[in-house]
Design a protein around this motif. Structure first.
Motif, PDB file in Angstrom:
ATOM      1  N   ASP A  24       0.851  -1.190   0.000  1.00  0.00           N
ATOM      2  CA  ASP A  24       0.000   0.000   0.000  1.00  0.00           C
ATOM      3  C   ASP A  24       0.889   1.243   0.000  1.00  0.00           C
ATOM      4  O   ASP A  24       1.805   1.359   0.813  1.00  0.00           O
ATOM      5  CB  ASP A  24      -0.885  -0.024   1.253  1.00  0.00           C
ATOM      6  CG  ASP A  24      -1.950   1.077   1.244  1.00  0.00           C
ATOM      7  OD1 ASP A  24      -1.692   2.151   0.660  1.00  0.00           O
ATOM      8  OD2 ASP A  24      -3.026   0.860   1.818  1.00  0.00           O
TER       9      ASP A  24
ATOM     10  N   LYS B 188       0.442   4.075   1.066  1.00  0.00           N
ATOM     11  CA  LYS B 188       0.397   4.826   2.324  1.00  0.00           C
ATOM     12  C   LYS B 188       1.397   4.305   3.352  1.00  0.00           C
ATOM     13  O   LYS B 188       1.682   4.967   4.348  1.00  0.00           O
ATOM     14  CB  LYS B 188      -1.025   4.801   2.904  1.00  0.00           C
ATOM     15  CG  LYS B 188      -2.040   5.608   2.097  1.00  0.00           C
ATOM     16  CD  LYS B 188      -3.393   5.618   2.782  1.00  0.00           C
ATOM     17  CE  LYS B 188      -4.398   6.490   2.028  1.00  0.00           C
ATOM     18  NZ  LYS B 188      -4.668   6.002   0.670  1.00  0.00           N
TER      19      LYS B 188
ATOM     20  N   TRP C 280      -2.687  10.509  -3.277  1.00  0.00           N
ATOM     21  CA  TRP C 280      -2.668   9.154  -2.711  1.00  0.00           C
ATOM     22  C   TRP C 280      -1.755   9.136  -1.482  1.00  0.00           C
ATOM     23  O   TRP C 280      -1.851   8.245  -0.651  1.00  0.00           O
ATOM     24  CB  TRP C 280      -2.162   8.154  -3.748  1.00  0.00           C
ATOM     25  CG  TRP C 280      -3.045   8.089  -4.966  1.00  0.00           C
ATOM     26  CD1 TRP C 280      -4.398   8.309  -5.004  1.00  0.00           C
ATOM     27  CD2 TRP C 280      -2.646   7.814  -6.311  1.00  0.00           C
ATOM     28  NE1 TRP C 280      -4.854   8.187  -6.294  1.00  0.00           N
ATOM     29  CE2 TRP C 280      -3.807   7.881  -7.112  1.00  0.00           C
ATOM     30  CE3 TRP C 280      -1.431   7.515  -6.915  1.00  0.00           C
ATOM     31  CZ2 TRP C 280      -3.778   7.650  -8.487  1.00  0.00           C
ATOM     32  CZ3 TRP C 280      -1.391   7.284  -8.267  1.00  0.00           C
ATOM     33  CH2 TRP C 280      -2.558   7.349  -9.049  1.00  0.00           C
ATOM     34  N   LEU C 281      -0.863  10.123  -1.416  1.00  0.00           N
ATOM     35  CA  LEU C 281      -0.030  10.358  -0.240  1.00  0.00           C
ATOM     36  C   LEU C 281      -0.304  11.769   0.260  1.00  0.00           C
ATOM     37  O   LEU C 281      -0.478  12.682  -0.540  1.00  0.00           O
ATOM     38  CB  LEU C 281       1.459  10.224  -0.590  1.00  0.00           C
ATOM     39  CG  LEU C 281       2.054   8.820  -0.676  1.00  0.00           C
ATOM     40  CD1 LEU C 281       3.490   8.899  -1.167  1.00  0.00           C
ATOM     41  CD2 LEU C 281       1.996   8.104   0.655  1.00  0.00           C
ATOM     42  N   THR C 282      -0.340  11.928   1.573  1.00  0.00           N
ATOM     43  CA  THR C 282      -0.612  13.253   2.144  1.00  0.00           C
ATOM     44  C   THR C 282       0.668  13.981   2.547  1.00  0.00           C
ATOM     45  O   THR C 282       0.639  15.175   2.809  1.00  0.00           O
ATOM     46  CB  THR C 282      -1.525  13.125   3.372  1.00  0.00           C
ATOM     47  OG1 THR C 282      -0.926  12.227   4.313  1.00  0.00           O
ATOM     48  CG2 THR C 282      -2.900  12.588   2.961  1.00  0.00           C
TER      49      THR C 282
ATOM     50  N   ASP D 218       6.912   5.303   3.998  1.00  0.00           N
ATOM     51  CA  ASP D 218       7.240   6.436   4.856  1.00  0.00           C
ATOM     52  C   ASP D 218       8.759   6.640   4.882  1.00  0.00           C
ATOM     53  O   ASP D 218       9.493   6.030   4.102  1.00  0.00           O
ATOM     54  CB  ASP D 218       6.703   6.210   6.272  1.00  0.00           C
ATOM     55  CG  ASP D 218       7.153   4.868   6.845  1.00  0.00           C
ATOM     56  OD1 ASP D 218       8.084   4.248   6.280  1.00  0.00           O
ATOM     57  OD2 ASP D 218       6.564   4.441   7.860  1.00  0.00           O
TER      58      ASP D 218
END
Length: 216
Positions: A50, A52, A96-98, A55
């Protein structure tokens, strides 16, 4: 999912080869994708993840993998992370990424001392008697690259119509560089002219309109 997005990106790059991208660009992204897939298998035993979950820790571990398992040199590792960053930017643009997991990643490119040939060394190569016509051809193309500053890819696509007469009455090369698509005008030195004339009547050159019969 990360790999899904990466593959879609590479598919679009491939569709634009010759228009917006060179084949070498696609090759670079394909290699970067392969490294990413191998990393997911090595670290998480996954074929995809995923987006998300990508990181800062993911980036740190990926860089460690490139340097240790893949044994990439410093600048190569940085380059692959940079390629990976293109995928991250796509995700950010699509929300899709914050946040950007590369925000705190610092590029550590090291300056590499370029080794160059001296005039005497170039002359030694010029005078070297080769055992086959094929090796002579390879040597001549290399020398032409040295004498003009052109990359192999630019010499390979060099056409006879790219040889023009300048305002000074001398012969010049007038092309757009493949990598940058920037127009270049390069004076042709006497030694380079001799190489051009050597292959002027080569059947491959006559049929293709190219200046040299460059091997793959």
């Amino acid at each position: 999912y990360l790999i899904e997005i990466f593959k879609d990106h590479n598919k679009k790059v491939e569709a634009l080869i010759g228009k917006e991208f060179a084949k070498g660009t696609l090759c670079r992204y394909k290699t970067s994708l392969k490294h990413t897939q191998d990393f997911l298998k090595w670290k998480y035993n996954l074929s995809d993840i995923d987006i998300k979950k990508v990181d800062h820790a993911f980036i740190t571990e990926y860089e460690f993998y490139l340097r240790s398992v893949r044994k990439c040199a410093n600048n190569s590792a940085v380059k692959y992370i940079k390629n990976f960053g293109k995928i991250i930017r796509i995700c950010l643009a699509n929300r899709w990424l914050t946040y950007n997991p590369l925000m705190n990643y610092k590029n550590k490119v090291k300056t590499v001392d370029r080794v160059y040939l001296t005039t005497d060394e170039l002359q030694e190569i010029t005078n070297k008697g080769m055992v086959t016509e094929r090796l002579t051809q390879v040597r001549d193309i290399f020398l032409f690259c040295c004498l003009t500053g052109l990359a192999y890819a630019d010499v390979k696509k060099l056409r006879k119509v790219d040889l023009v007469t300048g305002v000074d009455g001398e012969q010049w090369i007038s092309i757009k560089r493949q990598k940058t698509n920037i127009p270049s005008r390069i004076p042709i030195l006497p030694a380079a002219t001799a190489l051009i004339q050597r292959y002027a009547d080569h059947p491959q050159c006559e049929n293709s309109g190219r200046v040299f019969p460059v091997l793959s």
